[in-house]
Design a protein around this motif. Structure first.
Motif, PDB file in Angstrom:
ATOM      1  N   ASP A  59       0.881  -1.155   0.000  1.00 22.76           N
ATOM      2  CA  ASP A  59       0.000   0.000   0.000  1.00 22.76           C
ATOM      3  C   ASP A  59       0.926   1.214   0.000  1.00 22.76           C
ATOM      4  O   ASP A  59       1.823   1.301   0.830  1.00 22.76           O
ATOM      5  N   PRO A  60       0.739   2.160  -0.922  1.00 21.59           N
ATOM      6  CA  PRO A  60       1.677   3.274  -1.019  1.00 21.59           C
ATOM      7  C   PRO A  60       1.684   4.192   0.209  1.00 21.59           C
ATOM      8  O   PRO A  60       2.648   4.895   0.447  1.00 21.59           O
ATOM      9  N   GLU A  61       0.632   4.145   0.992  1.00 22.41           N
ATOM     10  CA  GLU A  61       0.558   5.040   2.152  1.00 22.41           C
ATOM     11  C   GLU A  61       1.048   4.382   3.436  1.00 22.41           C
ATOM     12  O   GLU A  61       1.307   5.053   4.414  1.00 22.41           O
TER      13      GLU A  61
ATOM     14  N   LEU B 196      -9.745  -2.305   0.029  1.00 28.03           N
ATOM     15  CA  LEU B 196      -8.783  -1.209   0.128  1.00 28.03           C
ATOM     16  C   LEU B 196      -8.947  -0.592   1.511  1.00 28.03           C
ATOM     17  O   LEU B 196      -9.963  -0.790   2.171  1.00 28.03           O
ATOM     18  N   THR B 197      -7.948   0.158   1.947  1.00 32.49           N
ATOM     19  CA  THR B 197      -8.045   0.742   3.290  1.00 32.49           C
ATOM     20  C   THR B 197      -9.220   1.713   3.382  1.00 32.49           C
ATOM     21  O   THR B 197      -9.782   1.895   4.446  1.00 32.49           O
ATOM     22  N   SER B 198      -9.600   2.316   2.250  1.00 31.36           N
ATOM     23  CA  SER B 198     -10.809   3.136   2.219  1.00 31.36           C
ATOM     24  C   SER B 198     -11.303   3.227   0.782  1.00 31.36           C
ATOM     25  O   SER B 198     -10.515   3.101  -0.152  1.00 31.36           O
TER      26      SER B 198
ATOM     27  N   ASP C   7     -17.191  -4.925   1.892  1.00 37.98           N
ATOM     28  CA  ASP C   7     -18.043  -5.626   2.824  1.00 37.98           C
ATOM     29  C   ASP C   7     -17.367  -6.924   3.227  1.00 37.98           C
ATOM     30  O   ASP C   7     -17.310  -7.842   2.413  1.00 37.98           O
ATOM     31  N   PRO C   8     -16.814  -7.049   4.403  1.00 33.57           N
ATOM     32  CA  PRO C   8     -16.813  -6.032   5.460  1.00 33.57           C
ATOM     33  C   PRO C   8     -15.764  -4.955   5.184  1.00 33.57           C
ATOM     34  O   PRO C   8     -14.772  -5.226   4.510  1.00 33.57           O
ATOM     35  N   PRO C   9     -15.967  -3.756   5.712  1.00 39.15           N
ATOM     36  CA  PRO C   9     -14.974  -2.706   5.519  1.00 39.15           C
ATOM     37  C   PRO C   9     -13.674  -3.064   6.237  1.00 39.15           C
ATOM     38  O   PRO C   9     -13.695  -3.742   7.264  1.00 39.15           O
ATOM     39  N   TRP C  10     -12.585  -2.596   5.687  1.00 40.75           N
ATOM     40  CA  TRP C  10     -11.279  -2.865   6.281  1.00 40.75           C
ATOM     41  C   TRP C  10     -11.121  -2.104   7.587  1.00 40.75           C
ATOM     42  O   TRP C  10     -11.538  -0.950   7.694  1.00 40.75           O
ATOM     43  N   THR C  11     -10.544  -2.774   8.578  1.00 38.60           N
ATOM     44  CA  THR C  11     -10.191  -2.115   9.840  1.00 38.60           C
ATOM     45  C   THR C  11      -8.788  -2.571  10.218  1.00 38.60           C
ATOM     46  O   THR C  11      -8.292  -3.572   9.701  1.00 38.60           O
ATOM     47  N   GLN C  12      -8.181  -1.873  11.132  1.00 34.93           N
ATOM     48  CA  GLN C  12      -6.838  -2.241  11.582  1.00 34.93           C
ATOM     49  C   GLN C  12      -6.810  -3.630  12.214  1.00 34.93           C
ATOM     50  O   GLN C  12      -5.766  -4.266  12.260  1.00 34.93           O
ATOM     51  N   GLU C  13      -7.966  -4.101  12.663  1.00 28.65           N
ATOM     52  CA  GLU C  13      -8.048  -5.434  13.262  1.00 28.65           C
ATOM     53  C   GLU C  13      -7.663  -6.536  12.272  1.00 28.65           C
ATOM     54  O   GLU C  13      -7.285  -7.632  12.667  1.00 28.65           O
ATOM     55  N   LEU C  14      -7.793  -6.251  10.986  1.00 27.42           N
ATOM     56  CA  LEU C  14      -7.496  -7.253   9.961  1.00 27.42           C
ATOM     57  C   LEU C  14      -6.001  -7.411   9.708  1.00 27.42           C
ATOM     58  O   LEU C  14      -5.572  -8.346   9.053  1.00 27.42           O
ATOM     59  N   MET C  15      -5.204  -6.502  10.248  1.00 23.87           N
ATOM     60  CA  MET C  15      -3.759  -6.578  10.023  1.00 23.87           C
ATOM     61  C   MET C  15      -3.147  -7.721  10.812  1.00 23.87           C
ATOM     62  O   MET C  15      -3.604  -8.053  11.904  1.00 23.87           O
ATOM     63  N   SER C  16      -2.081  -8.288  10.258  1.00 29.57           N
ATOM     64  CA  SER C  16      -1.351  -9.329  10.972  1.00 29.57           C
ATOM     65  C   SER C  16      -0.613  -8.698  12.150  1.00 29.57           C
ATOM     66  O   SER C  16      -0.405  -7.484  12.197  1.00 29.57           O
TER      67      SER C  16
END
Length: 109
Positions: free
Chosen positions: A25-27, A55-57, A90-99
């Protein structure tokens, strides 16, 4: 089904994941797999791949280019015939999905 026609989806899945881990992700300085942007990877016996990702958003600046990059890089695997990338929020991405690794990298742990 004979052994010869059975594809090693686990091995192919591992190869696909290795490719996904080269896309960032570039950001955020973390690859899209560790970020949790890849929801699912489907491989059928015809070596067609479908990747369900987010995507993150929805307003992500790479909303156009990132899915194309994923498709092109995964298509570079010789075994594969076709690759389709589907974006979902769906579902929207959240930081919880990160490893855990990604969270550590970003100082969230």
């Amino acid at each position: 089904m004979s052994e010869e026609t059975t594809i090693d989806t686990q091995d192919l899945g591992d190869k696909i994941v290795r490719v996904l881990k080269t896309i960032y992700d570039p950001e955020i300085p973390v690859d899209i797999y560790e970020l949790g942007l890849i929801y699912d990877v489907f491989v059928n016996e015809d070596y067609d791949v479908k990747i369900l990702m987010t995507l993150t958003s929805p307003n992500c600046p790479v909303a156009e280019s990132l899915p194309m990059e994923v498709e092109e890089k995964v298509k570079s695997l010789d075994e594969l015939k076709d690759v389709e990338v589907e974006i979902t929020f769906d579902p929207p991405w959240t930081q919880e999905l990160m490893s855990e690794e990604a969270k550590l990298e970003l100082g969230l742990l």
